[in-house]
Structure formats: C-alpha cells, structure tokens
Design an enzyme around this catalytic site. Structure first.
Site, PDB file in Angstrom:
ATOM      1  N   THR A   1     -13.315   1.454  -5.193  1.00 50.36           N
ATOM      2  CA  THR A   1     -11.974   1.128  -5.697  1.00 50.36           C
ATOM      3  C   THR A   1     -11.908   1.291  -7.211  1.00 50.36           C
ATOM      4  O   THR A   1     -10.963   1.888  -7.750  1.00 50.36           O
ATOM      5  CB  THR A   1     -11.638  -0.341  -5.351  1.00 50.36           C
ATOM      6  OG1 THR A   1     -12.083  -0.621  -4.029  1.00 50.36           O
ATOM      7  CG2 THR A   1     -10.173  -0.632  -5.506  1.00 50.36           C
ATOM      8  N   THR A   2     -12.908   0.750  -7.897  1.00 56.64           N
ATOM      9  CA  THR A   2     -12.932   0.771  -9.362  1.00 56.64           C
ATOM     10  C   THR A   2     -12.886   2.219  -9.856  1.00 56.64           C
ATOM     11  O   THR A   2     -12.144   2.556 -10.782  1.00 56.64           O
ATOM     12  CB  THR A   2     -14.239   0.098  -9.853  1.00 56.64           C
ATOM     13  OG1 THR A   2     -14.401  -1.129  -9.148  1.00 56.64           O
ATOM     14  CG2 THR A   2     -14.228  -0.148 -11.335  1.00 56.64           C
TER      15      THR A   2
ATOM     16  N   HIS B   1      -6.377  -3.596  -0.839  1.00 56.28           N
ATOM     17  CA  HIS B   1      -7.462  -3.611   0.147  1.00 56.28           C
ATOM     18  C   HIS B   1      -6.896  -3.885   1.544  1.00 56.28           C
ATOM     19  O   HIS B   1      -7.650  -4.005   2.515  1.00 56.28           O
ATOM     20  CB  HIS B   1      -8.462  -4.734  -0.152  1.00 56.28           C
ATOM     21  CG  HIS B   1      -9.425  -4.441  -1.271  1.00 56.28           C
ATOM     22  ND1 HIS B   1      -9.947  -3.201  -1.504  1.00 56.28           N
ATOM     23  CD2 HIS B   1      -9.987  -5.261  -2.200  1.00 56.28           C
ATOM     24  CE1 HIS B   1     -10.772  -3.256  -2.540  1.00 56.28           C
ATOM     25  NE2 HIS B   1     -10.808  -4.487  -2.981  1.00 56.28           N
TER      26      HIS B   1
ATOM     27  N   ARG C   1     -16.243   4.843   2.706  1.00 57.93           N
ATOM     28  CA  ARG C   1     -17.609   5.155   2.269  1.00 57.93           C
ATOM     29  C   ARG C   1     -18.556   4.961   3.450  1.00 57.93           C
ATOM     30  O   ARG C   1     -18.223   4.205   4.389  1.00 57.93           O
ATOM     31  CB  ARG C   1     -17.957   4.163   1.146  1.00 57.93           C
ATOM     32  CG  ARG C   1     -19.250   4.404   0.447  1.00 57.93           C
ATOM     33  CD  ARG C   1     -19.478   3.358  -0.647  1.00 57.93           C
ATOM     34  NE  ARG C   1     -20.651   3.668  -1.447  1.00 57.93           N
ATOM     35  CZ  ARG C   1     -21.150   2.888  -2.387  1.00 57.93           C
ATOM     36  NH1 ARG C   1     -20.558   1.726  -2.683  1.00 57.93           N
ATOM     37  NH2 ARG C   1     -22.222   3.246  -3.054  1.00 57.93           N
TER      38      ARG C   1
ATOM     39  N   ARG D   1     -22.785  -1.407 -10.115  1.00 57.93           N
ATOM     40  CA  ARG D   1     -24.150  -1.779  -9.756  1.00 57.93           C
ATOM     41  C   ARG D   1     -25.027  -0.551  -9.891  1.00 57.93           C
ATOM     42  O   ARG D   1     -25.658  -0.352 -10.913  1.00 57.93           O
ATOM     43  CB  ARG D   1     -24.187  -2.379  -8.338  1.00 57.93           C
ATOM     44  CG  ARG D   1     -25.494  -3.048  -7.977  1.00 57.93           C
ATOM     45  CD  ARG D   1     -25.463  -3.570  -6.549  1.00 57.93           C
ATOM     46  NE  ARG D   1     -25.334  -2.522  -5.567  1.00 57.93           N
ATOM     47  CZ  ARG D   1     -26.354  -1.843  -5.024  1.00 57.93           C
ATOM     48  NH1 ARG D   1     -27.586  -2.138  -5.365  1.00 57.93           N
ATOM     49  NH2 ARG D   1     -26.149  -0.888  -4.135  1.00 57.93           N
ATOM     50  N   LYS D   2     -25.030   0.333  -8.874  1.00 62.30           N
ATOM     51  CA  LYS D   2     -25.838   1.562  -8.952  1.00 62.30           C
ATOM     52  C   LYS D   2     -24.982   2.826  -8.885  1.00 62.30           C
ATOM     53  O   LYS D   2     -25.296   3.825  -9.502  1.00 62.30           O
ATOM     54  CB  LYS D   2     -26.829   1.611  -7.785  1.00 62.30           C
ATOM     55  CG  LYS D   2     -28.105   0.851  -8.006  1.00 62.30           C
ATOM     56  CD  LYS D   2     -29.107   1.275  -6.951  1.00 62.30           C
ATOM     57  CE  LYS D   2     -30.448   0.607  -7.169  1.00 62.30           C
ATOM     58  NZ  LYS D   2     -31.334   0.859  -6.009  1.00 62.30           N
TER      59      LYS D   2
HETATM   60  P1  A3P Z   1     -22.843   0.039  -5.417  1.00 59.28           P
HETATM   61  O1  A3P Z   1     -22.861  -1.443  -5.209  1.00 59.28           O
HETATM   62  O2  A3P Z   1     -23.370   0.780  -4.241  1.00 59.28           O
HETATM   63  O3  A3P Z   1     -23.490   0.455  -6.680  1.00 59.28           O
HETATM   64  P2  A3P Z   1     -15.471  -1.276  -5.495  1.00 59.28           P
HETATM   65  O4  A3P Z   1     -14.980  -0.722  -6.787  1.00 59.28           O
HETATM   66  O5  A3P Z   1     -14.641  -0.848  -4.324  1.00 59.28           O
HETATM   67  O6  A3P Z   1     -15.704  -2.733  -5.573  1.00 59.28           O
HETATM   68  O7  A3P Z   1     -16.871  -0.567  -5.205  1.00 59.28           O
HETATM   69  C1  A3P Z   1     -17.983  -0.860  -5.994  1.00 59.28           C
HETATM   70  C2  A3P Z   1     -19.019   0.216  -5.786  1.00 59.28           C
HETATM   71  O8  A3P Z   1     -18.606   1.402  -6.502  1.00 59.28           O
HETATM   72  C3  A3P Z   1     -20.356  -0.185  -6.360  1.00 59.28           C
HETATM   73  O9  A3P Z   1     -21.311   0.493  -5.544  1.00 59.28           O
HETATM   74  C4  A3P Z   1     -20.275   0.396  -7.757  1.00 59.28           C
HETATM   75  O10 A3P Z   1     -21.511   0.552  -8.396  1.00 59.28           O
HETATM   76  C5  A3P Z   1     -19.591   1.729  -7.472  1.00 59.28           C
HETATM   77  N1  A3P Z   1     -18.932   2.296  -8.656  1.00 59.28           N
HETATM   78  C6  A3P Z   1     -18.200   1.648  -9.591  1.00 59.28           C
HETATM   79  N2  A3P Z   1     -17.769   2.507 -10.515  1.00 59.28           N
HETATM   80  C7  A3P Z   1     -18.241   3.726 -10.181  1.00 59.28           C
HETATM   81  C8  A3P Z   1     -18.140   5.031 -10.760  1.00 59.28           C
HETATM   82  N3  A3P Z   1     -17.481   5.224 -11.887  1.00 59.28           N
HETATM   83  N4  A3P Z   1     -18.742   6.058 -10.136  1.00 59.28           N
HETATM   84  C9  A3P Z   1     -19.420   5.876  -8.983  1.00 59.28           C
HETATM   85  N5  A3P Z   1     -19.569   4.657  -8.378  1.00 59.28           N
HETATM   86  C10 A3P Z   1     -18.974   3.603  -8.970  1.00 59.28           C
END
Ligand code: A3P
Length: 356
Positions: A87-88, A160, A182, A322-323
């Site tokens: 989402t981010t 969501h 995903r 996170r990763k």
């Molecule tokens: P991981 O926990 O597998 O690292 P959301 O935004 O829906 O909460 O999803 C968060 C997930 O997206 C996390 O995955 C986060 O690290 C990853 N994420 C956030 N920003 C990102 C970016 N710019 N590029 C790729 N993945 C990203």
C-alpha cells in the site's frame, strides 16, 4: 457518548448474527453491534467477523459508514489493497505520478512543491500512508470521510476494504480502482512482523508476541485483519475480469520485476500518460527511483514519528518499511507452514485464473 450505528448497516449484517431479528431491536451503538459479532482472539488484537470479513472492532466505526457515506465520483481513483501488499509503495507511486506536473493535487505540499519546483513527494513531510486519504482510516493530514467529500476532483483515495464493503456505486459510476495484492506467504510474514512490531511499541493490549506458526495458521483460516485474504483478492479479481477498463489488478511482484512498465501502466490508467518527451528524459524512471524502498525508507519524514489512524492505534512510520523483498517467507516459514498456505491457495483460487 457512544457513536451511533448508521441505520442502513444495522439493517443488513449478512451472516454475522446481529440483533436484527423481528423480536430484537437493531444495535444502536457500535459497542452494541460489536457485542453481537463473532470474535476471535489470537491475533495482536481480537478480531470480529462483520459481513464475512475479520476486522479490528476499534475500526468498525470508520469502516461501516464508508458504504453509506462515501459518494464515489466518476473521476475518483481508488487504490485498494489487502494490508501488507505494498500500500505504502502504491500510494507513493500514484501520488508521484499524479502530481508530477504539480498543482493538480489537493494537499498544500503539492502547491508548495510547484512553487519551489521540487517533486512533491520529497517535500511533503508526509508519510505515503498519510499522503493519500484512506476511506476507512482517518488521519490528521488527510482527514475523515467528511473531509474526503470536500476534496476537489479528481480525487486519489485508498482503502483496505473489500469491494463488498464499499458502496455499490463503485461498480457503476465509472471510477477507476487499482487493486494491489501479493504472494500470500510474503503477506503472512509481513503481517506477522507488523503485528508484533505494534506490540513492541506497547501499542496493543496483548503482552506476548504472536508465534509465527499460530499467525500462519490463523492466516490460513482466513482470520487476519480484513481476511479472509482470498475472498478479498477474489472479489477484486472477478471485478477486474468483468470490467478491466475500470479495475487494474496488480501484484507486488509485478512492480518489483518491471517497475517502469507498471509506472507507465498506472499513468495511462490514471489518464495522465507520460508524453514521449517525458519518456525521453526518463520521468518514469525518476518516479521509480523516488518511490524506491531505499529512497522512501531513508526520508526523515518516513523514519521517525508515528502515523495516527482512526483506530486509536499509533504506528511507527518506519514500520511500513521492513525489507521490501519478494520471497522473504522462505527465511521464516517451515516446510509445513509453506505447505499449509499452498493447500489454501490451491483450494481457494482453484479455477479462478489467479495464481501465485
Ligand atoms: P515487507 O514486510 O515484506 O518488507 P503495506 O504498505 O501494504 O503496509 O505493505 C508493507 C510492505 O511493503 C512491507 O513489506 C514493506 O517493506 C514493503 N514496502 C514499503 N515500501 C516499499 C517500497 N517503496 N518498495 C517496495 N516495498 C515496499
């Protein structure tokens, strides 16, 4: 005083056994309603089953009114995601694409960026989660549903919520929806880290971390926030097959494997395609760079402080980064856990055409 439940929702609660039978009055407050819903503990916070989805009860007062009070417009763009699917990232990409020529977006930061000639994304001081108004998650930057109603068109919004908890007009008014999902194993791991991260911040009432095997088992039972994940995915998947012009269905892994292509697809879908000149000078590549995990997670505005949300939970801004890798589940899941998810995927997505 406790918040009142909107009349429409109290009339129709599907399978959730609310007080709607003839001999009982409908619930008047959210507390009344919640007390009638099936509840499951085991996750970071207890979840309740409302209209076939497991939801955080503290968010119901923001979730339920969306169906009645959000009035979709034909030029709305809605970014719909299952939590932890990126989402981010999608919010940042969409914001960067739609504000690349400044001035179109409603947030003051975009206007400031136009004046200063900087990419809006870099100077907003807002976390991507706050940049795009979330239908069921009011935040101080983007406001609540009432503030969303006042936003000028075209609006960039996020949710969501499953399709079935959005107003039916979504499917008829002509608005466009991007749905991002995903590989569920990565979602399950990301959710598990995120949930326990909230615990470490002392932000929930639970005291001990959720164990991974319990988390994966609940996920496979469909008991995760906004779960079952397969119902969430499939609702949008089917709609995207029926109305591909209006629902763009994406996977996180597709963005990872060819981000420039997806950025160009998004721009076309948003009706702001890149010009030949923009492509020649590398604007799509620059959008990808600006929104990369490395750049976004390194911005001070994304590293410290909290994102406040409508459920009274306060979540550290850095927790959304996170990763950002494909396949991290392999570093966590046992063979048994992985097979358990595989069984669910095989069963639930059978015949749908949706594969992971
Ligand atoms: P991981 O926990 O597998 O690292 P959301 O935004 O829906 O909460 O999803 C968060 C997930 O997206 C996390 O995955 C986060 O690290 C990853 N994420 C956030 N920003 C990102 C970016 N710019 N590029 C790729 N993945 C990203």
């Amino acid at each position: 005083m406790a918040a009142q439940v909107p009349s429409e929702s109290s009339k129709n609660d599907g399978d959730t056994k609310t007080k709607t039978s003839a001999d009982e009055s409908p619930p008047e407050t959210y507390s009344d309603l919640i007390s009638t819903l099936p509840v499951r503990g085991g996750w970071v916070m207890p979840l309740v089953l409302y209209q076939n989805y497991w939801l955080n009860p503290a968010r119901l007062k923001h979730i339920i009114p969306v169906k009645e009070h959000y009035k979709p417009r034909s030029d709305d763009i809605i970014l719909a995601t299952y939590p932890k699917c990126g989402t981010t990232w999608l919010k940042a990409l969409s914001f960067a694409i739609t504000t690349r020529n400044h001035g179109r977006h409603t947030f003051a930061a975009a206007a400031a960026a136009a004046a200063a000639d900087h990419p809006p994304l870099l100077i907003t001081q807002l976390h991507p989660q706050e940049l795009v108004a979330h239908l069921e998650t009011p935040n101080p930057a983007a406001g609540d549903l009432a503030a969303i109603e006042k936003l000028p068109s075209p609006r960039l919004l996020a949710t969501h919520l499953p399709l079935s908890l959005l107003p039916p007009a979504i499917s008829t008014c002509g608005c466009r929806v991007v749905y991002l999902c995903r590989q569920p194993k990565d979602v399950s791991i990301s959710l598990w880290h995120f949930g326990n991260g909230m615990l470490r911040g002392g932000r929930t009432t639970r005291s001990s971390p959720v164990q991974l095997d319990a988390s994966v088992s609940m996920f496979c039972e469909g008991i995760s926030p906004f779960g079952p994940f397969w119902e969430h995915y499939l609702e949008y998947w089917k709609e995207s097959l029926a109305r591909p012009q209006h629902i763009l269905f994406l996977k996180y892994e597709e963005i990872v494997s060819d981000p420039v292509k997806i950025v160009e697809t998004l721009a076309g879908f948003f009706a702001v395609p890149f010009t030949e000149e923009e492509k020649r000078i590398g604007v799509p590549e620059e959008v990808v760079r600006l929104c990369s995990f490395e750049v976004l997670s390194g911005l001070e505005s994304n590293r410290s402080g909290d994102v406040t949300r409508g459920d009274d939970l306060v979540i550290g801004k850095s927790m959304f980064f996170r990763k950002g890798k494909v396949g991290d589940w392999e570093n966590h899941m046992s063979k048994e856990m992985s097979e358990k998810v595989d069984d669910v995927l095989k069963d639930k997505f059978k015949g749908s055409g949706l594969v992971f």
